[in-house]
Design an enzyme around this catalytic site. Structure first.
Site, PDB file in Angstrom:
ATOM      1  N   CYS A  50       4.003   4.642  15.111  1.00 56.02           N
ATOM      2  CA  CYS A  50       4.971   5.732  15.284  1.00 56.02           C
ATOM      3  C   CYS A  50       4.858   6.695  16.374  1.00 56.02           C
ATOM      4  CB  CYS A  50       5.255   6.331  13.929  1.00 56.02           C
ATOM      5  SG  CYS A  50       3.527   6.486  12.783  1.00 56.02           S
ATOM      6  N   THR A  76      10.484  -7.309 -12.122  1.00 59.32           N
ATOM      7  CA  THR A  76      10.026  -8.929 -12.519  1.00 59.32           C
ATOM      8  C   THR A  76       8.821  -9.068 -11.649  1.00 59.32           C
ATOM      9  OG1 THR A  76      12.094  -9.717 -12.767  1.00 59.32           O
ATOM     10  CG2 THR A  76      10.368 -11.254 -12.452  1.00 59.32           C
ATOM     11  N   SER A 113      -3.846  -3.094  -0.587  1.00 60.81           N
ATOM     12  CA  SER A 113      -2.688  -3.620  -0.270  1.00 60.81           C
ATOM     13  C   SER A 113      -2.950  -4.946   0.201  1.00 60.81           C
ATOM     14  CB  SER A 113      -2.147  -3.006   1.046  1.00 60.81           C
ATOM     15  OG  SER A 113      -1.077  -3.934   1.499  1.00 60.81           O
ATOM     16  N   GLY A 114      -2.463  -6.006  -0.428  1.00 61.14           N
ATOM     17  CA  GLY A 114      -2.691  -7.626   0.052  1.00 61.14           C
ATOM     18  C   GLY A 114      -2.726  -8.006   1.361  1.00 61.14           C
ATOM     19  N   GLN A 168      -7.650   0.256   3.737  1.00 57.54           N
ATOM     20  CA  GLN A 168      -8.448  -0.274   4.661  1.00 57.54           C
ATOM     21  C   GLN A 168      -9.873  -0.360   4.423  1.00 57.54           C
ATOM     22  OE1 GLN A 168      -7.640  -1.535   7.709  1.00 57.54           O
ATOM     23  NE2 GLN A 168      -5.451  -0.452   7.763  1.00 57.54           N
ATOM     24  N   ASN A 200      -7.624   4.254   9.168  1.00 60.75           N
ATOM     25  CA  ASN A 200      -7.279   3.024   9.885  1.00 60.75           C
ATOM     26  C   ASN A 200      -7.025   3.095  11.263  1.00 60.75           C
ATOM     27  OD1 ASN A 200      -5.168   4.957   8.944  1.00 60.75           O
ATOM     28  ND2 ASN A 200      -3.746   3.824  10.252  1.00 60.75           N
ATOM     29  N   GLY A 217       0.907  -1.259   0.159  1.00 58.60           N
ATOM     30  CA  GLY A 217       0.094  -0.124   0.017  1.00 58.60           C
ATOM     31  C   GLY A 217       0.939   1.422  -0.014  1.00 58.60           C
ATOM     32  N   THR A 218       2.130   1.198   0.856  1.00 56.80           N
ATOM     33  CA  THR A 218       2.886   2.472   0.619  1.00 56.80           C
ATOM     34  C   THR A 218       3.318   2.631  -0.706  1.00 56.80           C
ATOM     35  OG1 THR A 218       3.320   1.886   3.052  1.00 56.80           O
ATOM     36  CG2 THR A 218       4.963   3.131   1.707  1.00 56.80           C
TER      37      THR A 218
HETATM   38  N1  PLP Z   1      -2.723   3.121   4.064  1.00 54.23           N
HETATM   39  C1  PLP Z   1      -3.606   2.792   5.315  1.00 54.23           C
HETATM   40  C2  PLP Z   1      -4.672   3.542   5.567  1.00 54.23           C
HETATM   41  C3  PLP Z   1      -2.921   1.711   6.093  1.00 54.23           C
HETATM   42  O1  PLP Z   1      -3.526   1.276   6.950  1.00 54.23           O
HETATM   43  C4  PLP Z   1      -1.705   1.028   5.835  1.00 54.23           C
HETATM   44  C5  PLP Z   1      -1.061   0.167   6.547  1.00 54.23           C
HETATM   45  O2  PLP Z   1      -1.261   0.299   7.668  1.00 54.23           O
HETATM   46  C6  PLP Z   1      -0.963   1.636   4.694  1.00 54.23           C
HETATM   47  C7  PLP Z   1      -1.738   2.500   3.644  1.00 54.23           C
HETATM   48  C8  PLP Z   1       0.272   1.069   4.247  1.00 54.23           C
HETATM   49  O3  PLP Z   1       0.091  -0.259   3.729  1.00 54.23           O
HETATM   50  P1  PLP Z   1       1.383  -1.260   3.506  1.00 54.23           P
HETATM   51  O4  PLP Z   1       1.472  -1.856   4.926  1.00 54.23           O
HETATM   52  O5  PLP Z   1       1.038  -2.424   2.557  1.00 54.23           O
HETATM   53  O6  PLP Z   1       2.532  -0.606   2.822  1.00 54.23           O
END
Ligand code: PLP
Length: 392
Positions: free
Chosen positions: A334, A246, A208-209, A192, A162, A83-84
């Site tokens: 964090c 890849t 995100s998987g 989420q 989240n 997701g990041t």
């Molecule tokens: N965005 C949200 C709202 C999330 O809760 C998270 C992960 O906690 C992310 C992005 C990041 O996803 P990933 O852990 O797959 O990088």
């Protein structure tokens, strides 16, 4: 023969896992699928022989499954590593494809993978603005509308928060963006939300998987047809040239297996998730001096519950519970060590004791109502104990 020491893992007994927004257990069928694509069908989909052509066909089928969950065409979905990466690609990649600087508007409760990217854009000279949210964590539409100027290039507004489970009204946000900032793109962090709340209209959508019982190391980004992305991974031109590297076939196939399973049982899974959440909420509401952070249960995402236990430090409670085998979160890893530094709760106006005592519970369909009852009992005991210590 024993396992090599570099991957020998300490056996930890988890009796109750209520931290599914951090990550989820991989669905056995998804793990088995991934394993087969690591051991039997390991071919590089970009190669020319027939085994690779089959792998490419399978990845296309997986893309269609994942796209369907977003109401998108498979051709509008690219695979990423998480997701990041999807969020970073959406923000940096789309702006890099435009000329000149301008305004970027993000909601005040974005995940760090959007917030920190936006702070970097600010350093690059973009006029970055944060749209305020209400006390339940939802972006305030009139205030957002005010921030949308003609020179706005990008708006990023998460679908489900989240920490609070707040659901933003993205279709209304999209309409506002089209009206007030017609040249801007709307990016939505759907990490989420994906499969748990209905899909929405936007230009870019991140998923995100590992939040949905797929293996870690795979995400996806919806890129509406016509939207340009200047990639930051250059190379073999995979993913339509938007993300070279890849193809991670095992994780992608595992992701599709997890999404297929969720899609097939969606109603049943969501009803189960909501029932566990409701049960825990009702159980915990019997403890004195607790507060709900976020929207009423009927208006929130089904899998996230955030509550404050007044007079208790959230991280102390979290540690006490984890020793008993109950896994929860203080919301923002964090910010866990700094008092009053939870950016998300601050944006919602939740400060002081209420912020210090906040705990996030997040659920999957693997959880049960019996677990909710057991967890509530553990929490009640620990809260009473910690409050007694605090008074001394
Ligand atoms: N965005 C949200 C709202 C999330 O809760 C998270 C992960 O906690 C992310 C992005 C990041 O996803 P990933 O852990 O797959 O990088």
């Amino acid at each position: 023969m024993g396992s090599p020491s570099f991957y020998r893992m300490e056996m930890i007994t988890i009796s109750i896992y209520f931290d599914n927004s951090a990550t989820t257990a991989v669905l056995p069928a998804a793990a088995e699928t991934a394993l087969r694509y690591m051991t039997d069908f390991y071919f590089n989909p970009a190669a020319a022989y027939s085994a690779s052509v089959n792998a490419e066909r399978d990845v296309s089928a997986a893309r269609a499954v994942i796209a369907a969950g977003m109401n998108a065409d498979p051709g509008e979905v690219i695979f990423t590593s998480c997701g990041t990466e999807s969020n970073n690609t959406a923000l940096f990649g789309s702006l890099r494809a435009m000329h000149g600087r301008g305004r970027v508007v993000i909601s005040g409760t974005e995940h760090p993978s959007v917030y920190e990217a936006a702070m970097d854009l600010k350093e690059q000279g973009y006029d970055v603005q944060l749209a305020p949210v209400d006390e339940t964590g939802r972006v305030k539409l009139p205030e957002l509308a005010e921030l949308l100027t003609r020179d706005t290039r990008l708006v990023s507004c998460m679908h489900v928060n989240n920490e609070s489970g707040a659901i933003n009204d993205i279709n209304s946000v999209y309409a506002l963006v089209r009206r007030n900032a017609p040249d801007a793109l709307l990016h939505v962090d759907g990490v989420q939300a994906y499969m748990k709340v209905p899909p929405v209209k936007c230009d870019l959508y991140s998923v995100s998987g590992h939040k949905l019982h797929a293996p870690k190391g795979v995400g996806a980004l919806y890129v509406r047809r016509g939207v340009r992305i200047k990639p930051f991974l250059l190379g073999g031109g995979q993913e339509g040239g938007m993300r070279s590297g890849t193809t991670n076939t095992p994780a992608i196939m595992g992701f599709a297996a997890a999404v297929s399973d969720f899609a097939e049982h969606r109603e049943e899974y969501l009803a189960n998730i909501l029932a566990v959440k409701t049960r825990l909420f009702e159980d915990l509401s019997r403890i004195r001096d607790v507060r709900l952070n976020g929207p009423a249960l009927s208006e929130a995402a089904p899998h996230i519950l955030n509550m404050s236990f007044m007079g208790v430090r959230g991280e102390v409670l979290l540690n006490a519970l984890s020793e008993k085998g109950l896994y929860v979160s203080t919301g923002s890893a964090c910010a866990a060590h700094k008092r009053g530094k939870n950016r998300i709760l601050n944006a919602m106006g939740i400060t002081g004791d209420r912020q210090d005592g906040a705990i996030r519970f997040s659920f999957s369909h693997f959880n049960t109502a019996a677990e909710a009852d057991t967890a509530a009992q553990m929490i009640e005991e620990q809260v009473a104990l910690l409050r007694r210590f605090r008074r001394r």
